[in-house]
Design an enzyme around this catalytic site. Sequence first.
Site, PDB file in Angstrom:
ATOM      1  N   SER A  73      23.562 -28.064 -22.471  1.00  0.00           N
ATOM      2  CA  SER A  73      24.748 -28.124 -23.340  1.00  0.00           C
ATOM      3  C   SER A  73      24.756 -27.097 -24.460  1.00  0.00           C
ATOM      4  CB  SER A  73      24.896 -29.531 -23.940  1.00  0.00           C
ATOM      5  OG  SER A  73      25.465 -30.399 -22.998  1.00  0.00           O
ATOM      6  N   LYS A  76      27.762 -24.844 -24.700  1.00  0.00           N
ATOM      7  CA  LYS A  76      28.987 -25.136 -25.454  1.00  0.00           C
ATOM      8  C   LYS A  76      29.135 -24.247 -26.686  1.00  0.00           C
ATOM      9  CE  LYS A  76      29.451 -29.988 -24.005  1.00  0.00           C
ATOM     10  NZ  LYS A  76      28.202 -30.215 -23.268  1.00  0.00           N
ATOM     11  N   SER A 137      28.745 -33.477 -28.214  1.00  0.00           N
ATOM     12  CA  SER A 137      28.519 -32.689 -27.007  1.00  0.00           C
ATOM     13  C   SER A 137      29.248 -33.274 -25.807  1.00  0.00           C
ATOM     14  CB  SER A 137      27.011 -32.596 -26.700  1.00  0.00           C
ATOM     15  OG  SER A 137      26.755 -31.578 -25.761  1.00  0.00           O
ATOM     16  N   LYS A 259      23.492 -26.656 -31.947  1.00  0.00           N
ATOM     17  CA  LYS A 259      23.769 -27.343 -30.679  1.00  0.00           C
ATOM     18  C   LYS A 259      22.488 -27.678 -29.923  1.00  0.00           C
ATOM     19  CE  LYS A 259      26.706 -29.122 -28.053  1.00  0.00           C
ATOM     20  NZ  LYS A 259      25.618 -30.091 -27.792  1.00  0.00           N
TER      21      LYS A 259
END
Length: 431
Positions: A73, A76, A137, A259
Amino acid sequence: MKGQRTKLGAVLVLLVSFIVGFGSVAGGNSQAATTKIEAPATTIAAKAGIAVAADNGQILAAKDIDTSLPIASMSKSLSLYLVLQAVKDGKLTWTQEIKPSAKIVTLSQNMDLSNIPLETDKSYTVKELYEASTIYSANAAIMALAEAVSGSQSAFVDAMRAQLEKWGAKNYEIVNVSGLNNSYLSDDRYAGTAADAENKMSARDVAMVAQHLLTEFPEFLETSRKTSIDFHGTTYPTWNLLLPGESAAQKDLPVDGIKTGTSDQAGDCFVGTVKKDGFRIITVVLHADGNADDQAKRFTATAALMNSIYQNWHQVALFQAKKTSSHLAAVKVTNSKQKTVAVVPDKTVKLYLPKSTTAKQLDFKLTKGDASQAAPIAKYDQLGTINLPEVGAGFLQGANSIKVNVLAKSGVTALTWWEKVWQNITGLFNK
């Protein structure tokens, strides 16, 4: 008598040569190698990792930074950059409502993934989906945004790849917009990608994405620093446990982004950022070391890396634009009564150095540029460039990505024709 005639003849020959034409060769310092400054030893408890200065991309710690690895993730970060770019360009507005497709709604119900459930026939604002993607997320949320930006997820993947290419990323493989394993996407997979493929990127390239995100859209931190999101009556917590108040937080590290990423292939990953002691750094940890059941290992590795950087590095102001500096020696001038001209840098430059190194220890060498160092010289004419010292692993974009042009601080008047002749005649007799 014969000797005097010979000497007089030589003078006349020289005088004639000046009358026909006078040539002046520019003087200048030759390029010399600058001693490399080694980076302090830093342990990164992960398969790969990096720490960089957010403002100039200088690498402060590195471990296997050019190997492409699964990033889950953390993908992202790039997707959210493109969403922010779309808002900036007017393709989206924060209050614009998006109705997710049936397939996206179905995937959003899979709570084995990081998801906020969406409902059929219901619309959500760009702002809501953006915050859900950033803070929790949410995979389905970023998919819905991708389709709103590019018309389809495949087209958005094309945009992700094009952006990385534009930035000069070297080691990456982008197969979807969220970072999920392709096995969750069934027939929505990007054409030509494997059923079990995942997004991959090197630590260097992840840091490059993060640097662009924070530099071009600093407002991103207003969202990434939030510890929860209220989405239609339900509160969802952040996955970033290094944020102040969270379980892995450290009081001396005011982390405010960016993130996380987790998958079987990627392990536990994290791209983080913190500002302390007057400068911001970005860190990347890919596949953190530790036991599988240790949910904090990526944050433990990141905190240790961040602390090491602030313990061992400091920011040094080397040059101020068009201001004299003790690091820059005057440049020799020919074809003028003036023998030297003071020089100034064309830009303000800050460099990160090990705390064991001070600016006074640095040796800057001037490399002659296109501009001649023979008068006449106008104020701020470029006389060459400065080679900054090589420090550690260099910069995200290469070993020495900061170039400093050296300019004349003042103008220098050239000799007149008669002054040239007289200077050379007197010079000959002085010899």
